[in-house]
Design a protein around this motif. Structure first.
Motif, PDB file in Angstrom:
ATOM      1  N   CYS A  22      -6.327  -2.262   0.841  1.00 28.37           N
ATOM      2  CA  CYS A  22      -5.501  -2.256   2.034  1.00 28.37           C
ATOM      3  C   CYS A  22      -6.413  -2.358   3.258  1.00 28.37           C
ATOM      4  O   CYS A  22      -7.330  -1.557   3.417  1.00 28.37           O
ATOM      5  CB  CYS A  22      -4.699  -0.965   2.075  1.00 28.37           C
ATOM      6  N   ALA A  32      -0.181   4.336   0.231  1.00 29.94           N
ATOM      7  CA  ALA A  32      -0.666   5.308   1.208  1.00 29.94           C
ATOM      8  C   ALA A  32      -0.098   5.022   2.594  1.00 29.94           C
ATOM      9  O   ALA A  32       0.325   5.934   3.303  1.00 29.94           O
ATOM     10  CB  ALA A  32      -2.188   5.289   1.245  1.00 29.94           C
ATOM     11  N   CYS A  33      -0.080   3.745   2.966  1.00 28.91           N
ATOM     12  CA  CYS A  33       0.435   3.377   4.291  1.00 28.91           C
ATOM     13  C   CYS A  33       1.950   3.158   4.264  1.00 28.91           C
ATOM     14  O   CYS A  33       2.565   3.001   5.307  1.00 28.91           O
ATOM     15  CB  CYS A  33      -0.245   2.111   4.801  1.00 28.91           C
ATOM     16  N   LEU A  60      -5.813  -1.600   6.159  1.00 26.81           N
ATOM     17  CA  LEU A  60      -5.553  -0.519   7.112  1.00 26.81           C
ATOM     18  C   LEU A  60      -6.267   0.775   6.726  1.00 26.81           C
ATOM     19  O   LEU A  60      -6.912   1.415   7.537  1.00 26.81           O
ATOM     20  CB  LEU A  60      -4.045  -0.265   7.222  1.00 26.81           C
ATOM     21  N   CYS A  61      -6.149   1.158   5.434  1.00 30.50           N
ATOM     22  CA  CYS A  61      -6.720   2.438   5.027  1.00 30.50           C
ATOM     23  C   CYS A  61      -7.879   2.283   4.050  1.00 30.50           C
ATOM     24  O   CYS A  61      -8.551   3.260   3.735  1.00 30.50           O
ATOM     25  CB  CYS A  61      -5.634   3.325   4.414  1.00 30.50           C
ATOM     26  N   CYS A  87       0.848  -1.190   0.000  1.00 29.43           N
ATOM     27  CA  CYS A  87       0.000   0.000   0.000  1.00 29.43           C
ATOM     28  C   CYS A  87       0.883   1.239   0.000  1.00 29.43           C
ATOM     29  O   CYS A  87       1.696   1.439   0.914  1.00 29.43           O
ATOM     30  CB  CYS A  87      -0.920  -0.009   1.221  1.00 29.43           C
TER      31      CYS A  87
END
Ligand SMILES: [Zn+2]
Length: 127
Positions: free
Chosen positions: A90, A75-76, A92-93, A73
């Motif tokens: 993802c 972004a992360c 997470l996000c 990912c």
């Protein structure tokens, strides 16, 4: 059922490795199998028994190491392991990502072989 042809090629490569090692029998084959490999585990195990008949691998055990899907990912800025293969986001996000880091594996990582007949006593003295 394409698992049978996969099993046959796995057995062939394991048998070649076993012959190079001077083995008389293969007892276990260790396989890494990614969740995205497209191979059905149960069908592969079933096909393995058929494919090993009459080879050095007959009666051996196929030990499958399941590899989960890992996405990268942006972004992360990290690699994340997916719980399944339904949703390529993802966890997470929540952003969708198509960068697959792991999960396509279909590879033999090792084999366990019998080099000598361990059931019979080794010859000693003059030969
Ligand atoms: Zn993320």
């Amino acid at each position: 059922m394409h698992e049978l042809s996969i099993a046959v090629s796995l057995v062939e490569s394991a048998e070649q490795a076993a012959r190079r090692a001077g083995a008389r029998r293969v007892t276990q084959v260790f396989l890494r199998l990614g969740a995205l490999s497209g191979v059905a585990k149960e069908a592969l195990l079933f096909s393995y028994d058929i494919a090993t008949a009459g080879t050095l691998l007959e009666g051996s055990l196929l030990v499958i190491d399941d590899v989960p899907v890992v996405l990268r990912c942006d972004a992360c800025r990290r690699d994340v392991t997916l719980p399944g293969i339904q949703d390529f986001r993802c966890p997470l996000c929540g952003r969708p990502t198509a960068q697959i880091v792991a999960g396509r594996e279909l590879e033999i990582t090792g084999i366990e072989v019998e080099v000598a007949d361990e059931a019979s006593p080794q010859p000693t003295g003059c030969v």
